[in-house]
Design an enzyme around this catalytic site. Structure first.
Site, PDB file in Angstrom:
ATOM      1  N   GLU A   2       0.797  -1.228   0.000  1.00 62.61           N
ATOM      2  CA  GLU A   2       0.000   0.000   0.000  1.00 62.61           C
ATOM      3  C   GLU A   2       0.829   1.277   0.000  1.00 62.61           C
ATOM      4  O   GLU A   2       0.399   2.289  -0.538  1.00 62.61           O
ATOM      5  CB  GLU A   2      -1.008   0.000   1.159  1.00 62.61           C
ATOM      6  CG  GLU A   2      -0.422  -0.068   2.552  1.00 62.61           C
ATOM      7  CD  GLU A   2      -1.528   0.061   3.600  1.00 62.61           C
ATOM      8  OE1 GLU A   2      -2.107   1.156   3.685  1.00 62.61           O
ATOM      9  OE2 GLU A   2      -1.827  -0.930   4.312  1.00 62.61           O
ATOM     10  N   SER A  17      -0.287   6.533   8.765  1.00 61.92           N
ATOM     11  CA  SER A  17       1.106   6.184   8.476  1.00 61.92           C
ATOM     12  C   SER A  17       1.842   7.440   8.065  1.00 61.92           C
ATOM     13  O   SER A  17       1.285   8.276   7.356  1.00 61.92           O
ATOM     14  CB  SER A  17       1.185   5.168   7.325  1.00 61.92           C
ATOM     15  OG  SER A  17       1.083   3.863   7.828  1.00 61.92           O
ATOM     16  N   SER A  51      -8.034   4.972   8.345  1.00 62.87           N
ATOM     17  CA  SER A  51      -8.569   4.552   9.650  1.00 62.87           C
ATOM     18  C   SER A  51      -7.506   4.800  10.703  1.00 62.87           C
ATOM     19  O   SER A  51      -7.776   5.286  11.784  1.00 62.87           O
ATOM     20  CB  SER A  51      -8.902   3.062   9.629  1.00 62.87           C
ATOM     21  OG  SER A  51      -9.570   2.730   8.448  1.00 62.87           O
ATOM     22  N   ARG A  75       8.920   4.333   6.087  1.00 60.85           N
ATOM     23  CA  ARG A  75       7.808   4.640   6.989  1.00 60.85           C
ATOM     24  C   ARG A  75       8.425   5.075   8.305  1.00 60.85           C
ATOM     25  O   ARG A  75       9.127   4.307   8.949  1.00 60.85           O
ATOM     26  CB  ARG A  75       6.930   3.403   7.198  1.00 60.85           C
ATOM     27  CG  ARG A  75       5.716   3.661   8.080  1.00 60.85           C
ATOM     28  CD  ARG A  75       4.866   2.410   8.193  1.00 60.85           C
ATOM     29  NE  ARG A  75       3.614   2.637   8.916  1.00 60.85           N
ATOM     30  CZ  ARG A  75       3.466   2.534  10.231  1.00 60.85           C
ATOM     31  NH1 ARG A  75       4.509   2.231  10.978  1.00 60.85           N
ATOM     32  NH2 ARG A  75       2.290   2.731  10.807  1.00 60.85           N
TER      33      ARG A  75
END
Lengths: 370, 699
Positions: A138, A195, A192, A207
């Site tokens: 993703e 990141s 939701s 990340r």
């Protein structure tokens, strides 16, 4: 099913991003179909195209964000429009069922999907829909999507924008921002959960961190606190509330600014801190609670983003994700908070296609794989 | 304020301070002078008298006034009672101002000013917090611990690093502040979050029927957050492998409460979870006295004219409530108690404490040999051992004060108090930091002191010192008749045999009670194994530091002949004895008298004293064990000045229970006789086995 252009150019072109709360679907509608092609186009492919492009709502929960549609886009030598569709993740089984009924598997051997649901629903796709998913990461997709959409622009306008004078209702202005040289960039994706990525080039990113306090938390808490049932309803309530009745501010504790550490009196010291007291609990409205929830989540994300930007030494922070959809309160607050706490060093940027970049990235992967 | 008027301790408040949190708890800090009894020894004037049948020295019990810091935490509802208490005790104070901080400083300002007639002076919370944090980090060993979620031992205590800076202080109050602390005076706010304790409480009160903080915590411990939170596995069906995120991580807090079909019951519970992902060398550490930092710091700020930072302080185990388990399931009652009424007492030590300069690495030095929080079997053994010995200790305490009418009563109070401490430790071994034999012994001493038994062994020590002195000359004569090598062995053997005479060891005290004639020679014959003279071979040392153990035969017939031998070799000797009494250990003041008497008999000792080649110092401790990181500053200075190159540590408490693994920069000799059959077993030997550990540091 005899195609001469090779498998990658099979229509339909979809990109799917199955998140924790929402499924984002982008669909490329070719507008340059020749008569010959039209002739050859199989019936169910045609019906899918007609179904998607002639409706703006699908079932009771599916919605096409018409205002985001990208017109006259050229992708892999084909001209067409890019459509943006979303529906709740809990309707995923119905979606797979529909795919099965429309014999989707006869059209296409693979469907490119990203998001956690690509893993979670992989089995269902295979057994119920006879479909082999191509699973994509993703974050890879997110970055790919952001860079692509920004590069093609938004129907002649800038995809990226920022707020000038974010707290001044009179003077607040949404202005285009040129993201031509995007690197380095802090990308904050608020779905939701949240990141946070530091992006140094097309291929080089990491990340940095994340938080579980995201859009899902806002909506979930609002449901519990106010009894609302949709995100839109929650935001509407929040827009009429006063969070300072719910939150304990620095001035509630210190009577004014906390000068020793340079904290202004209006800053929130303890989110929901006033709700420790019975009298105050009884005097707040549902709207106040919704607003406080929104402010709490937004401030928290802003503060984490600020610390990441500081650590990574990056001064442009791009916020994306569906939490920001129709959510100007949060966007302005993020813009203001980042500016204030960084003493003007950091700039909050936003993108028009908020939550769709993962799905766009998945579509691009499909075309790249050719 | 039930626990404040302790037996025999009169409070004389000279300074008080409040930390009033806006929420539910008030923390009160005050400085009191505590009057308590201490045993003193005084040499008689023996000149020209027949001293044959006189006691060696005079023992007297005197009143001493020491300073103590008290910290109390209680619910705001008790504030009026508390103010009444302060009003009653507010004597001899010149203070016209009372310091207060925290949100409550505004709330209760009028009440305090009216009740006490003092002006309320507000202090900055964070500054106080940091000051308090520095103070506990400096003065309380085992203040810091790491929390281990999936481990047998819930808490893992850290030894305090000698340099406490820099550190990051994350203060979770109603909100969260993150402060980088670089030095005592240099710190900056680097971030924070409004999502803190107040948010938990506020949201908890809105979402459940429970309205009190402690009850919310209880409720949360029973709840299952995965019913409400969306986990990574709810999104991915498993872990998010590309990023190495476990499926059990929360992807979206409260993310599941949006779905209508998953209704939450009316009494549904919530849990706010805070995930801190540390990277690299960073470790999340917690403090045992987190709740007191603000009060301590503000107190220190207010008491700046007294400069409490120039002193060393020690936690008083008798007067402090311990740390309670975070798991309310296990001990719900205790948790509630600690949340509502909790105390910490710190005694001001007479003299500042510092590291022994000879420690190889002060930052990794751990005094204690066995961590009983870790070693369940050893813990069980020692707790039982202390329980079984308790009646005897209480009896001896009572017997030590035959003229006191209430000695029996106090002894019983002592027995109960220590018994309760042991029971607490059985359930919560980590209550006072790492549980060790040392902490068990020290707690016992603190409890004895609290009930005015400052030195139960004073008479025993007096008698034994007298007897041993009478034998001194004959022991010296027989040693002097030996050849060099033989003498070295005899000296080492004597050192060890002397160490057998220990009332602190149960096996020995039984023998001594039943066979009072048990002699030095018999002790020698009981020893298992032998020492070596390695430490005294080769060129003489510049200066030896000896940590002495017991009174009587041990110091006089064991240590002194050895000291005499060292002196004859040209080695200077620093003889370090405890500052205060512990069991039958020789104290500094007793050692002065004993040395004086020996000097009168022995020209070697006499001239060494005169020429300052034999120096008597105090350790700064009143423990049967030895913490080389908390020693009297005077001792440390002397050790450095005299270029000490040999350290001798004697006795079970100092060389086995503690310091067995202590690494020094110079040669060291650790010797003891194992007077405990369980421990002997564990170490693979027999009772009365000899530990003789001679270590030379590798270059």
């Amino acid at each position: 099913n005899e195609q001469i252009n090779g498998p990658a150019f099979f229509f339909p072109w979809f990109g799917l991003d199955i998140g924790g709360t929402l499924v984002k679907l982008v669909y490329f509608e070719p507008k340059d179909i020749t008569a010959e092609e039209e002739e050859e186009e199989v019936e169910n492919l045609k019906s899918i195209r007609k179904y998607l492009t002639s409706n703006v709502a699908y079932g009771s929960t599916g919605i096409r964000d018409v205002h985001l549609e990208l017109k006259d886009l050229t992708l892999c030598g084909r001209k067409g429009n890019l459509h943006f569709i979303r529906f709740p993740t809990h309707d995923m089984p119905a979606f797979i069922q529909m795919g099965s009924e429309k014999h989707f598997s006869s059209l296409h051997t693979t469907l490119c999907a990203t998001g956690g649901g690509a893993y979670k629903f992989e089995q269902d796709f295979r057994t119920m829909g006879d479909l082999q998913l191509c699973k994509l990461d993703e974050l890879d997709c997110l970055i790919k999507g952001v860079l692509y959409i920004d590069s093609v622009g938004f129907n002649g306008h800038s995809e990226c924008y920022y707020f000038e004078n974010p707290t001044d209702a009179e003077r607040c202005q949404k202005l285009p921002f040129n993201l031509e040289n995007p690197y380095p960039l802090l990308l904050v994706n608020i779905g939701s959960g949240v990141s946070i990525l530091a992006v140094y080039s097309k291929e080089n990113y990491k990340r940095v961190t994340g938080t579980s306090l995201g859009g899902g938390t806002f909506f979930g808490l609002c449901c519990l606190l106010t009894g609302c049932s949709t995100f839109e309803e929650a935001l509407e309530m929040a827009s009429h509330g006063d969070s300072t009745k719910v939150d304990k501010l620095v001035r509630d504790i210190y009577g004014g600014d906390y000068e020793r550490f340079g904290l202004p009196g209006w800053a929130v010291a303890s989110s929901f801190g006033n709700m420790m007291s019975k009298e105050k609990r009884e005097s707040v409205s549902k709207e106040d609670l919704a607003k406080a929830t929104l402010i709490t989540i937004t401030n928290n994300i802003g503060s984490i983003a600020r610390m990441c930007a500081l650590n990574e030494n990056i001064n442009r922070v791009v916020f994306v994700g569906n939490f920001l959809r129709i959510n100007t309160i949060s966007m302005r607050l993020l813009a203001y908070a980042l500016d204030y706490w960084s003493k003007g060093q950091l700039k909050a940027l936003f993108l028009e296609h908020e939550g769709y970049f993962g799905a766009v990235g998945a579509l691009l992967e499909l075309l790249d794989s050719a | 304020m039930p626990n404040l008027d302790k037996w025999g301790i009169s409070l004389n408040l000279s300074f008080i301070f409040f930390l009033l949190t806006g929420g539910s708890l008030t923390k009160l800090a005050y400085y009191s002078t505590v009057q308590h009894k201490v045993a003193r020894v005084r040499s008689f004037d023996h000149s020209g008298k027949d001293i044959e049948n006189e006691p060696l020295y005079e023992i007297s019990v005197q009143e001493e006034i020491t300073a103590r810091l008290h910290f109390i935490k209680f619910e705001n509802t008790y504030i009026e009672t508390c103010l009444d208490f302060i009003k009653d005790h507010l004597v001899n104070t010149e203070t016209k101002v009372i310091k207060a901080t925290g949100g409550g400083a505004y709330k209760f300002k009028d009440l305090i000013e009216k009740k006490l007639g003092l002006k309320v002076d507000k202090e900055d919370v964070m500054t106080c917090l940091i000051k308090g944090c520095n103070f506990v980090l400096r003065n309380i060993p085992h203040e810091v611990f790491a929390y281990q979620k999936d481990s047998d031992t819930e808490f893992r205590f850290q030894t305090n690093h000698p340099n406490i800076f820099p550190y990051l202080l994350v203060n979770i109050g109603s909100g969260v502040s993150i402060v980088k602390v670089e030095t005592e005076d240099k710190f900056e706010w680097i971030g924070g979050s409004s999502i803190g304790g107040g948010t938990f409480w506020g949201l908890g009160a809105l979402l459940t029927k429970t309205k009190k903080f402690d009850e919310l915590l209880q409720l949360a411990s029973k709840g299952q957050h995965t019913n409400v939170d969306m986990l990574v596995k709810d999104v991915y069906g498993g872990a998010y492998q590309t990023l190495g995120l476990s499926g059990n991580l929360i992807a979206s807090s409260f993310g599941k409460s949006t779905t209508a079909d998953k209704g939450i019951g009316p009494s549904g519970t919530i849990q706010l979870q805070c995930f801190i992902l540390w990277q690299g060398e960073v470790q999340a550490l917690f403090l045992r006295h987190e709740g007191y930092l603000g009060a301590i710091g503000a107190f220190l700020k207010g008491a700046e004219q007294d400069n409490p930072n120039q002193y060393s302080w020690g936690e008083n185990y008798a007067g402090s409530s311990g740390l309670m388990s975070t798991s309310p399931d296990v001990y719900p009652m205790q948790r509630t108690r600690s949340g509502t009424f909790d105390m910490l007492e710190m005694d001001r030590l007479e003299r500042p404490l510092v590291n022994l300069p000879l420690l190889k690495d002060p930052s990794t030095y751990i005094p204690d040999t066995v961590d009983l929080t870790d070693d369940a079997m050893a813990r069980k053994y020692w707790l039982t051992c202390f329980e079984e010995a308790l009646d005897g200790v209480a009896k001896r305490a009572a017997a030590s004060q035959p003229d006191s009418i209430d000695a029996l009563q106090r002894a019983e109070k002592f027995r109960q108090k220590y018994w309760n401490k042991l029971q607490t430790l059985r359930q919560q071994p980590f209550a006072y930091g790492t549980l060790t034999v040392r902490s068990l012994l020290d707690t016992r001493e603190h409890c004895l002191n609290e009930f005015n038994f400052p030195d139960p062994y004073s008479k025993v020590k007096q008698k034994e010192n007298g007897i041993a002195l009478k034998c001194f000359q004959s022991v010296i004569e027989s040693l002097d008749s030996l050849g060099w090598e033989e003498r070295q062995f005899a000296l080492v053997k004597g050192l060890l045999a002397g160490n057998v005479f220990d009332w602190g060891a149960k096996a020995v005290s039984d023998v001594l009670e039943s066979e009072p004639q048990f002699g030095f020679e018999e002790a020698k014959s009981k020893l298992q194994g032998r020492g070596s003279s390695a430490a005294v071979e080769g060129p003489p040392h510049k200066c030896a530091l000896i940590f002495a153990d017991n009174s009587g035969i041990d110091i006089i017939l064991g240590v002194f002949p050895f000291v005499r031998e060292l002196l004859s070799r040209g080695t200077e000797v620093i003889l370090a004895c405890n500052s205060g009494p512990a069991l039958n250990d020789v104290t500094y003041s007793e050692s002065l008298i004993v040395t004086e008497r020996i000097a009168a008999m022995d020209p070697v000792i006499q001239s060494a004293l005169r020429e300052e080649k034999l120096l008597l110092v105090q350790t700064g401790s009143s423990s049967p064990c030895l913490d080389l990181s908390r020693l009297d500053k005077g001792l440390a200075v002397l050790v450095r000045e005299r270029k000490t190159d040999l350290v001798i540590i004697e006795g079970m408490g100092r060389a086995i229970h503690t310091n067995y693994y202590a690494a020094l920069k110079c040669e060291s000799l650790k010797l003891a006789v194992i007077k405990n059959s369980w421990l002997a077993d564990r170490l693979g030997g027999k009772i009365f086995s000899v530990i003789f550990k001679y270590e030379v540091p590798c270059k």
